[in-house]
Every structure is written in C-alpha cells, then in structure tokens.
Design an enzyme around this catalytic site. Structure first.
Site, PDB file in Angstrom:
ATOM      1  CD  GLN A 141      -2.871  -1.026   2.493  1.00  0.00           C
ATOM      2  OE1 GLN A 141      -2.145  -1.224   3.489  1.00  0.00           O
ATOM      3  NE2 GLN A 141      -3.995  -0.610   2.508  1.00  0.00           N
ATOM      4  CG  HIS A 167      -2.867   2.554  -2.025  1.00  0.00           C
ATOM      5  ND1 HIS A 167      -2.864   2.625  -0.603  1.00  0.00           N
ATOM      6  CD2 HIS A 167      -3.830   1.866  -2.406  1.00  0.00           C
ATOM      7  CE1 HIS A 167      -3.912   2.005  -0.386  1.00  0.00           C
ATOM      8  NE2 HIS A 167      -4.398   1.506  -1.449  1.00  0.00           N
ATOM      9  CB  CYS A 175      -0.839  14.453 -18.054  1.00  0.00           C
ATOM     10  SG  CYS A 175      -1.973  15.598 -18.708  1.00  0.00           S
ATOM     11  CB  CYS A 200       0.530  18.171 -19.138  1.00  0.00           C
ATOM     12  SG  CYS A 200       1.059  16.815 -20.126  1.00  0.00           S
ATOM     13  CB  CYS A 203      -1.598  18.833 -22.562  1.00  0.00           C
ATOM     14  SG  CYS A 203      -2.208  17.179 -21.965  1.00  0.00           S
ATOM     15  CB  THR A 260      -1.607  -2.957   6.091  1.00  0.00           C
ATOM     16  OG1 THR A 260      -2.865  -2.486   5.825  1.00  0.00           O
ATOM     17  CG2 THR A 260      -1.342  -4.525   5.840  1.00  0.00           C
ATOM     18  CG  ASN A 289      -0.328  -3.981  12.149  1.00  0.00           C
ATOM     19  OD1 ASN A 289       0.558  -3.266  11.508  1.00  0.00           O
ATOM     20  ND2 ASN A 289      -1.598  -3.621  12.393  1.00  0.00           N
ATOM     21  CB  THR A 291      -3.548  -2.610  16.441  1.00  0.00           C
ATOM     22  OG1 THR A 291      -3.184  -2.332  14.938  1.00  0.00           O
ATOM     23  CG2 THR A 291      -3.029  -1.709  17.182  1.00  0.00           C
ATOM     24  CB  CYS A 310       7.289  -4.715  10.509  1.00  0.00           C
ATOM     25  SG  CYS A 310       5.515  -4.287  10.441  1.00  0.00           S
TER      26      CYS A 310
HETATM   27 ZN   LIG Z   1      -1.146  15.745 -20.655  1.00  0.00          ZN
END
Ligand SMILES: [Zn+2]
Length: 421
Positions: A141, A167, A175, A200, A203, A260, A289, A291, A310
C-alpha cells in the site's frame, strides 16, 4: 508417544491466535508459537507478502498524521484550509483550490522525506525471499518505492514485477488528461511546493501546435503525483488483477501481512483471496502488526497475529532461523549429487601428468568466469575431465562452478561442483 513439534502443531486456525513477540521470553506457550511460525516461514516455498505503512515507520519517514507530524506543519502554511489529516489521500482534496494547494505542498515535503529515507529490515527480507526464489510477489500500500533501494522490480507487468504498488508511486508525476508520466523536474517541484499544479508539457505542446495551425486550442492537463487517492480507481487495476490471479494460481503456501491495519477495501479483498488460496494448500497466514485488524470477520482467514514492530519480528526470525538468511553463496557445500574432486586427487593427477602446479587451475577459473554459452560450458567440462579425470558429464544446461578458498589462493581448490540450473 513423543509430543508434536511446534511445526507439526502449527496449522490453520479456526480463529486468529494473537501473541506479543515481547512475551516470548517469559511465556513458554508464546515462545512455542513464535518458534513454530518462524519454522513455517523458513520452510515455505511460495510466499505472498502484503505490506503497509507500518513497514516504512523505521525507514526515517516521519509520521505525518500526528500532532507534530508533517501534515500539521504544512497546514500551518495554509491557515484557511479546512482539510483534515484523514483526508490527506482522499480525492475530495481537489474539490477546492486551497485544499489542492495543501495537497501539493504536502506531497513535495513527503517526497523529500522519502528521498532521505532508507530501506528497512522488512524490505531487505523481501529482497532475500525474492533472491531465494521463495517470493511470489509483494503487494504494497506504500507509495514510497523503498523496495527499489533493494533492487526489487516495481511494476504491474506480470512476471517481471516483484512489487506491486496498490496506491501508486509518489516519484512520478502524471497528467490528469493525457495520462503521460514524467519524472519530477526542479521546476515542477518548486511550483508544487508553492501550492500550484504544473501544466502538462505534452498537452501544452499539442495545444501550441494546433493554435499555430489556426485550430481550436484544446484543454491542457495538469501534473499530479502518480498516486491513487481514496475514491479513485487504480489506472492499472486490470494489470494488478492479472498479477493477483496469476499468483493465486501459483499455489501460495504462505501469506505474510505486515504493517497494515487492513482497513482499505482493496487490501481486504486481496488478503481474503490470498488467504483462501494459501489455506487450500495447507499453508498459514501470518499477520505482523502492532494491532489486530479491526473486523472480526478475519476469523479463519488470519491464523496468527504477532503483535510486534515489523523490523523486530524480522530480526527475531533471523535469530531463530539463521539458515533462511544465508545467501546461496554462503550456504555450506553439500557434495552429494555433485561432481566433487578432492584436493588429494587433484595433486595425484598433477603428479601423473607432470602438469605445471597452478596453470590448469588458472585456466579453469578463468573459464568459469566467462562460461555463458553451451559451447563454453562444454569446453570447461572437457578441461575439468582432462585435468581431474572426472568421468561424469556436465549437463549442457548446467552451471559449473569452481569453489576455491580465497585465503589460500588458487592452489587450494577444494571442490568442483556441477549444478543443474
Ligand atoms: Zn497531458
């Protein structure tokens, strides 16, 4: 009847068993369980890893949600902003210009912290599992990309990617219109830090071209860190789905979830599917973890919860299973099934043939370093046979290696082993 070993006793649990790693020293039952889990990890052959922000805590990236965290420092620069810390990664941020500026400045500061961070014991452990061909894949993540510090391949392109970022990646800008990705330039960085979104380049060029031809000027996209905010679809969702499908088919025998809280819907779905596949193989699901996951619905899906930092868990695992952490080159030589020429035989052969003492060894060692084609492998096999009188054939696809004791130099070649690859 002899009591079952921790490993034999450790299997899929109808409910999640939770232990504090720190209690292992004083509680025999905890010690037995932690020991059994370490043993299972060591014996697992196809591991799926799922990670979250907890694995990057020790990397030097400051906590950004706490009172004195990065977010509140940024917010002081925008006294009129009404954005809450929990909305930092929510697409709701783009609903007004001030919160958009907060987001931009925050991202620049966060990226700057990440650039100064270091990979942790967990990142190194994931790399080790990959090198030992025990890792199917790691799904993270995290947007920090610290896995690349360990030369792990990040991406969504099937077998080539070892780490999938669920993520997105803060180190790229994308862009919002043409979707082209860019590295951060100094200019982009300055603009974003001041709370402005850069336009951008791609563009802009297209728009200028059209304008010069007297055509209507199209819209120009803006650049945003290439991360997936809550409420947004992942642009690589289909490819990620294919990675997951392929990993589940590969019959994983262990799932390790680290750092996580398992609150995001996407990660919940992934963990449920992976846990099912692991349990079908008789494997176990281990969750490391601070918790327990919030929902009770993890019953029967997460077998063991280890309440620990960890990195501390990885370091504890290292103490319990040192063999797991040895690299291939550090493992003790096992002469069985391999062609082994003892030093005595080597000496006898030299005496019989009146060979110069070190020259043939030099030749062999040089050959091994450049042995990249079947022809070269055949050549070295032939040299080995002629010098040492070895009769076994070297497989054409095999890898031949001369092991020597560095301290004693060339003359102390103690074994030649032929490995099938
Ligand atoms: Zn663009």
């Amino acid at each position: 009847m002899a009591p079952a070993s921790p490993l034999q006793q450790l299997s899929q649990q109808p409910t999640t068993i939770s232990v504090r790693l720190a209690d292992a020293k004083s509680d025999c039952e905890v010690e037995r369980l932690v020991c059994g889990i370490a043993s299972r990890v060591s014996k697992a052959r196809r591991i799926l890893f799922v990670t979250g922000a907890g694995i990057s805590c020790n990397a030097g990236i400051p906590d950004f949600r706490s009172e004195n965290g990065l977010y509140n420092l940024v917010k002081k620069e925008y006294p009129n902003a009404v954005v809450k810390g929990k909305d930092l990664f929510d697409s709701i941020l783009f609903s007004d210009p001030i919160s958009t500026s907060v987001f931009c400045t925050f991202m620049v500061r966060l990226r700057s912290c990440i650039l100064g961070a270091r990979s942790t014991s967990v990142h190194k452990f994931i790399k080790l599992l990959h090198d030992k061909k025990k890792l199917l894949r790691c799904y993270t993540q995290n947007i920090d990309g610290l896995e690349s510090r360990e030369n792990l391949q990040i991406g969504v392109e099937g077998k080539q990617s070892t780490v999938v970022q669920l993520h997105g990646n803060i180190h790229m800008l994308k862009c919002t219109l043409c979707c082209k990705e860019f590295e951060w330039s100094e200019e982009d960085c300055d603009l974003l830090e001041e709370g402005f979104i850069p336009e951008c380049q791609n563009c802009t060029e297209k728009a200028e071209e059209r304008t010069s031809l007297g055509k209507r000027c199209p819209r120009v996209g803006v650049l945003r860190p290439n991360i997936v905010l809550y409420g947004e679809e992942h642009p690589d969702g289909e490819n990620i789905g294919r990675c997951i499908e392929s990993d589940l088919k590969a019959r994983p025998d262990m799932l390790i979830i680290a750092g996580t809280s398992l609150k995001v819907i996407g990660i919940k779905k992934l963990v449920r599917s992976a846990a099912k596949a692991v349990h079908e193989r008789g494997g176990v699901v281990v969750y490391v973890n601070r918790t327990l996951p919030a929902a009770r619905s993890w019953k029967g899906q997460i077998d063991y919860h280890i309440d620990s930092d960890c990195d501390e868990w990885v370091e504890d695992l290292h103490r319990r299973q040192p063999g797991l952490f040895l690299k291939q080159t550090e493992l003790p030589v096992t002469p069985s099934k391999k062609v082994v020429v003892k030093k005595e035989n080597l000496k006898r052969k030299h005496e019989e043939e009146g060979a110069a003492e070190a020259e043939p060894l030099n030749d062999i060692t040089n050959l091994t370093t450049t042995m990249s084609t079947p022809e070269k492998r055949k050549k070295i096999a032939s040299t080995v046979r002629s010098v040492f009188g070895v009769k076994e054939k070297v497989r054409p696809a095999g890898k031949l290696e001369v092991l020597k004791d560095r301290a004693e130099g060339m003359e102390s070649v103690r074994a030649i082993s032929v490995h099938a690859t």
